[in-house]
Design a protein around this motif. Structure first.
Motif, PDB file in Angstrom:
ATOM      1  N   TYR A  10       0.832  -1.211   0.000  1.00  0.00           N
ATOM      2  CA  TYR A  10       0.000   0.000   0.000  1.00  0.00           C
ATOM      3  C   TYR A  10       0.865   1.259   0.000  1.00  0.00           C
ATOM      4  CZ  TYR A  10      -3.954  -3.035   1.182  1.00  0.00           C
ATOM      5  OH  TYR A  10      -4.919  -4.017   1.169  1.00  0.00           O
ATOM      6  N   LEU A  11       2.020   1.200   0.657  1.00  0.00           N
ATOM      7  CA  LEU A  11       2.938   2.339   0.685  1.00  0.00           C
ATOM      8  C   LEU A  11       3.769   2.447  -0.586  1.00  0.00           C
ATOM      9  CD1 LEU A  11       4.300   2.391   4.360  1.00  0.00           C
ATOM     10  CD2 LEU A  11       3.047   4.217   3.210  1.00  0.00           C
ATOM     11  N   ILE A  31       0.853   1.376  11.411  1.00  0.00           N
ATOM     12  CA  ILE A  31       0.621   1.759  10.017  1.00  0.00           C
ATOM     13  C   ILE A  31      -0.850   1.566   9.676  1.00  0.00           C
ATOM     14  CG2 ILE A  31       1.220   1.260   7.615  1.00  0.00           C
ATOM     15  CD1 ILE A  31       3.928   0.196   8.672  1.00  0.00           C
ATOM     16  N   GLY A  32      -1.427   0.470  10.163  1.00  0.00           N
ATOM     17  CA  GLY A  32      -2.841   0.201   9.911  1.00  0.00           C
ATOM     18  C   GLY A  32      -3.746   1.273  10.479  1.00  0.00           C
ATOM     19  N   GLU A  33      -3.397   1.794  11.655  1.00  0.00           N
ATOM     20  CA  GLU A  33      -4.200   2.864  12.255  1.00  0.00           C
ATOM     21  C   GLU A  33      -4.149   4.131  11.414  1.00  0.00           C
ATOM     22  OE1 GLU A  33      -3.908   1.720  17.026  1.00  0.00           O
ATOM     23  OE2 GLU A  33      -2.329   2.919  16.092  1.00  0.00           O
ATOM     24  N   GLU A  85      -6.403   3.852   8.394  1.00  0.00           N
ATOM     25  CA  GLU A  85      -7.834   3.995   8.674  1.00  0.00           C
ATOM     26  C   GLU A  85      -8.314   5.418   8.414  1.00  0.00           C
ATOM     27  OE1 GLU A  85      -8.552   2.714  12.631  1.00  0.00           O
ATOM     28  OE2 GLU A  85      -8.061   0.599  12.244  1.00  0.00           O
ATOM     29  N   SER A  86      -7.420   6.388   8.580  1.00  0.00           N
ATOM     30  CA  SER A  86      -7.822   7.788   8.454  1.00  0.00           C
ATOM     31  C   SER A  86      -7.187   8.516   7.280  1.00  0.00           C
ATOM     32  CB  SER A  86      -7.466   8.553   9.749  1.00  0.00           C
ATOM     33  OG  SER A  86      -8.131   7.995  10.860  1.00  0.00           O
ATOM     34  N   TYR A  87      -6.082   7.982   6.752  1.00  0.00           N
ATOM     35  CA  TYR A  87      -5.352   8.687   5.695  1.00  0.00           C
ATOM     36  C   TYR A  87      -4.999   7.730   4.558  1.00  0.00           C
ATOM     37  CZ  TYR A  87      -4.826  12.464   9.071  1.00  0.00           C
ATOM     38  OH  TYR A  87      -5.074  13.480   9.972  1.00  0.00           O
ATOM     39  N   HIS A  88      -4.909   8.305   3.376  1.00  0.00           N
ATOM     40  CA  HIS A  88      -4.496   7.543   2.199  1.00  0.00           C
ATOM     41  C   HIS A  88      -3.031   7.149   2.350  1.00  0.00           C
ATOM     42  CE1 HIS A  88      -3.674   6.525  -1.985  1.00  0.00           C
ATOM     43  NE2 HIS A  88      -4.971   6.588  -2.237  1.00  0.00           N
ATOM     44  N   PRO A  89      -2.637   5.930   1.925  1.00  0.00           N
ATOM     45  CA  PRO A  89      -1.228   5.522   2.021  1.00  0.00           C
ATOM     46  C   PRO A  89      -0.259   6.501   1.351  1.00  0.00           C
ATOM     47  CG  PRO A  89      -2.589   3.628   1.534  1.00  0.00           C
ATOM     48  CD  PRO A  89      -3.500   4.821   1.469  1.00  0.00           C
ATOM     49  N   LEU A  90      -0.670   7.133   0.254  1.00  0.00           N
ATOM     50  CA  LEU A  90       0.209   8.115  -0.401  1.00  0.00           C
ATOM     51  C   LEU A  90       0.482   9.309   0.505  1.00  0.00           C
ATOM     52  CD1 LEU A  90      -1.046   8.261  -4.100  1.00  0.00           C
ATOM     53  CD2 LEU A  90       1.136   7.362  -3.274  1.00  0.00           C
ATOM     54  N   ALA A  91      -0.486   9.662   1.353  1.00  0.00           N
ATOM     55  CA  ALA A  91      -0.283  10.768   2.288  1.00  0.00           C
ATOM     56  C   ALA A  91       0.780  10.394   3.319  1.00  0.00           C
ATOM     57  CB  ALA A  91      -1.591  11.129   2.976  1.00  0.00           C
ATOM     58  N   LEU A  92       0.739   9.144   3.800  1.00  0.00           N
ATOM     59  CA  LEU A  92       1.750   8.696   4.760  1.00  0.00           C
ATOM     60  C   LEU A  92       3.123   8.676   4.104  1.00  0.00           C
ATOM     61  CD1 LEU A  92       2.686   7.616   7.465  1.00  0.00           C
ATOM     62  CD2 LEU A  92       1.937   5.324   6.764  1.00  0.00           C
ATOM     63  N   ARG A  93       3.201   8.171   2.885  1.00  0.00           N
ATOM     64  CA  ARG A  93       4.491   8.131   2.187  1.00  0.00           C
ATOM     65  C   ARG A  93       5.033   9.545   1.980  1.00  0.00           C
ATOM     66  NH1 ARG A  93       7.326   4.230  -1.132  1.00  0.00           N
ATOM     67  NH2 ARG A  93       8.870   5.346  -2.366  1.00  0.00           N
TER      68      ARG A  93
END
Length: 568
Positions: A152-153, A326-328, A331-339
Motif C-alpha cells: 500500500y505504501l 501503520i494500519g491505524e 484507517e484515516s489517511y491515504h497511504p500516499l499521504a503517509l508516504r
C-alpha cells in the motif's frame, strides 16, 4: 535543514551530464535544436551516469557512491521483528530505503535488495505464548500484514526476503567459523562472541566497550568470560523453539542472523547496509565484529541509517507504548499521504508524527493529483492523435516543435533540479516542496490559457505542451514512489473519502453546505457565506470557486488542514 546536514560540505564539482533523461521512441525534449543534434544529445546522456553522493555513517561524511562491481549494487536492509503490528517508525525506514533503491535504479544500477525478517526472537516467543500459538504462525501472520502495508505504501518488493527460521544452517556455519577463528567460545550449550578479540569494535558507533557497559544495566551471566560478550547461539529452554547444532539444541542470537544472511546473498563484501538509526549500536556494531571474525577483509562500503520517528517528543517505540501502527494511519489517511509525510523530512533527520503533518501531506497529494487529472481531462481528445504521430519520426519531430519554449525549459529544469537534489544524499524535502511544484504550476497556468482558445495552432501547441509536462512529472513521481497504479480520479476519490471520515460527515452534508453558501452569496449575505466556509474548513474541507462570470459557477471541495490545526 538539520545540524547534521548543515555540517556536511557541498559535494565537489560533479562530472558527467547535468540531466539524465529516459528517451522513448520519437520523444524530443529540446525541439528548438535540430532533430539529429537533439538525438545525439540524448544519446550522450544515456551513456553517462550522474554522480551520486550518500552519507556514510562510518565516515561521518557524504561520499561519492562507487560500487564494487560496475553497474551493480548489493544492498542489505535490516527488516522487522514480526511479533505485532508494524508502526510508523518501521514505515519511515522502509520508505527511506525504497527511495534509495528506486533512485539507484533510475541511475541505471542493477540493485540486489535484501531485507530480512527476524522471525525467531524473544518478543515473538512471548507473543506466541500469550496467544497460545506456534511462534512461526505468529511471525508469519505479522510478516504478511507488514508486506501488505508495504505494498500500500508502494515500496518495491526486495529481491530477497530471508527469514531466520529458514537460514539456520547458514547461521550455524558462520558461528562455527567464528569459533574456529578463536573469536567465540562455547559455554553450557550457548556460544558467545569474545568482544576482546575485536580491537576495532566501536568503529561505527564510536562507542568504547567499557563506556557502553558502564551505562547499561546488564544482568550478570556467569557463563560469559566478559559481561560485554554477546550471544551467537542460545541454549534451548523449555517451551522455546530450538534447532539441532554442534553445541546442542538452541536458537540463534539476534545479531548473527544479519551477518549470515547478508553474506549468503551478497557475500562478505557488498555496497550498502542500512536500517534505522537505533540499530547502529549494538546491532550493526556487532554485525561488523562478527563478519570481521569470519573474514578480516569483510567490508560494507556505505553504512546508511534512517532517522527515527517521534511522537509527543519521544521516539516512537512499541516497548514504550508510544506508537501509532501503520494500519491505524491507513484507517484515516491515504497511504500516499503517509508516504509523502515520511519523505517530507530528510531521511537522516528525526521526524515528528502529528495529525496535522498528515493533513498537510494529504493536501499536497491532492494538489498533485488534481492538477494531473485536470490536465488529463483537458487534453483527452488530443492525446491519441499525438501518440499516433509519435510513431512517425518525421511527424514526431514536427509535433515536438509545437511545444512552447516555456514548457521546454520547465521540463529541462525539472530533470536538472530533480537529479541535482536527489544525487545530493536524497534531498526529497526540496523535491517535494519545490522541484515538483514548478511544473504543476505551469500546468495550471497553461490550462487557463488552453481553455480560452478554440482550436488552431496555438491550441494544439498548448495541448502538446501539457501532455509532455504531465508525462515527465509522472516519471518523477514514479521514481519517488508517489505514482499510484490507480487513476487520478480514483486517488482523488479515495483522498476525499478519507477526509469525510476524519470530518465525521457525509458528502451530502458538504454539498448541502455548498448550496447554502451559494444562496447566501446570491443574496449578498457574505457574512453567512464566510461562516459556512470556515465551518467546513474547521472540519478539514476547503472550498474553491471556479473562475468565470456565469452565476452558475461550480464550487469544488478538497481536503485541507483543519482551520483550528492551522492556528494551533
Amino acid at each position: 535543514m538539520t545540524n547534521n546536514q548543515e555540517e556536511d560540505t557541498k559535494p565537489t564539482q560533479q562530472s558527467g551530464a547535468h540531466i539524465n533523461v529516459k528517451v522513448e521512441e520519437g520523444q524530443v525534449l529540446h525541439p528548438s535544436k535540430p532533430l539529429m543534434e537533439e538525438l545525439e544529445f540524448m544519446k550522450q546522456q544515456l551513456h553517462s551516469r550522474k554522480d551520486f553522493y550518500v552519507y556514510n555513517t562510518m565516515s561521518g561524511h557524504k561520499e561519492l557512491f562507487k560500487t564494487m562491481a560496475p553497474g551493480k549494487v548489493g544492498m542489505y536492509i535490516c527488516g522487522i521483528t514480526p511479533y505485532d503490528h508494524s508502526h510508523v517508525g518501521h514505515a519511515r525506514s522502509m520508505v527511506a530505503f525504497d527511495v534509495l533503491c528506486r533512485y539507484l535504479q533510475h541511475l541505471r544500477y542493477n540493485v540486489t535488495y535484501v531485507r530480512n525478517f527476524t522471525d525467531v526472537d524473544d518478543k515473538i516467543i512471548g507473543k506466541a505464548n500469550e496467544l497460545q500459538e506456534d511462534i512461526l504462525t505468529v511471525s508469519n501472520r505479522f510478516s504478511q500484514l507488514f508486506l501488505d502495508e508495504m505494498t500500500y505504501l508502494q515500496c518495491l518488493p526486495p529481491t530477497q526476503e530471508p527469514r531466520v527460521s529458514s537460514h539456520i544452517p547458514q547461521i550455524i556455519d558462520m558461528i562455527n567459523e567464528i569459533i574456529n577463528n578463536d573469536c567465540a567460545y562455547v559455554a553450557d550449550g550457548s556460544v558467545y562472541f569474545s568482544l576482546a578479540k575485536c580491537k576495532s569494535y566501536g568503529c561505527l558507533s564510536r562507542q568504547i566497550t567499557e563506556e557502553v557497559m558502564a551505562g547499561k544495566r546488564v544482568d550478570f551471566d556467569p557463563r560469559k568470560r566478559d559481561q560485554s560478550d554477546f550471544a551467537l547461539w542460545k541454549a534451548a529452554k523449555l517451551g522455546e523453539p530450538s534447532w539441532e547444532s554442534p553445541w546442542g539444541h538452541g536458537r540463534p542470537g539476534w545479531h548473527i542472523e544479519c551477518s549470515a544472511m547478508s553474506s549468503h546473498y551478497l557475500s562478505l563484501e557488498f555496497d550498502i547496509h542500512g536500517g534505522g538509526i537505533d540499530l547502529k549500536f549494538p546491532h550493526h556494531e556487532n554485525e561488523i565484529a562478527q563478519s570481521w571474525a569470519v573474514c578480516p577483509e569483510s567490508k560494507v562500503s556505505y553504512w546508511v541509517h534512517a532517522g527515527s520517528v517521534t511522537k509527543d517528543g519521544k521516539k516512537m517505540s512499541k516497548s514504550d507504548g508510544n506508537y501509532v501502527t501503520i494500519g491505524e494511519v491507513f484507517e484515516s489517511y491515504h497511504p500516499l499521504a503517509l508516504r509523502h509525510f515520511l519523505m517530507s523530512t530528510h531521511y537522516r533527520s528525526p521526524i515528528n508524527y502529528t495529525a496535522s503533518q498528515l493533513d498537510n501531506a494529504t493536501q499536497a497529494i491532492f494538489y498533485i493529483y488534481q492538477t494531473l487529472e485536470d490536465c488529463e481531462v483537458a487534453v483527452t481528445q488530443y492525446r491519441q492523435a499525438i501518440l499516433e504521430d509519435q510513431k512517425d519520426v518525421s511527424k514526431a519531430a514536427a509535433g515536438s516543435r509545437l511545444i512552447t519554449a516555456e514548457s521546454q525549459q520547465c521540463i529541462k529544469r525539472l530533470w536538472t533540479d530533480f537529479e541535482t537534489k536527489m544525487s545530493d544524499d536524497l534531498q526529497t524535502t526540496v523535491v517535494l516542496t519545490g522541484v515538483i511544484l514548478e511544473p504543476l504550476k505551469l500546468i495550471n497556468k497553461t490550462l487557463k490559457n488552453f481553455k480560452k482558445l478554440k482550436g488552431g495552432k496555438q491550441h494544439q501547441s498548448l495541448a502538446q505542451s501539457l501532455i509532455e509536462i504531465e508525462k515527465e512529472v509522472k516519471k518523477v513521481l514514479n521514481i519517488l514512489g508517489l505514482l499510484s497504479p490507480s487513476s487520478y480520479s480514483e486517488v482523488l476519490k479515495e483522498l476525499k473519502h478519507k477526509a469525510l471520515e476524519r470530518a465525521k460527515v457525509k458528502e451530502e452534508y458538504v454539498i448541502k453546505m455548498i448550496q447554502e453558501r451559494a444562496q447566501s452569496r446570491k443574496e449578498r449575505d457574505f457574512t453567512r457565506a464566510d461562516e459556512i466556509r470556515r465551518t467546513l474548513e474547521a472540519k478539514g474541507i476547503a472550498l474553491a470557486d471556479s473562475i468565470g462570470s456565469s452565476p452558475d459557477n461550480t464550487t469544488y471541495w478538497s481536503p485541507c488542514v483543519p482551520l483550528q490545526t492551522k492556528h494551533s
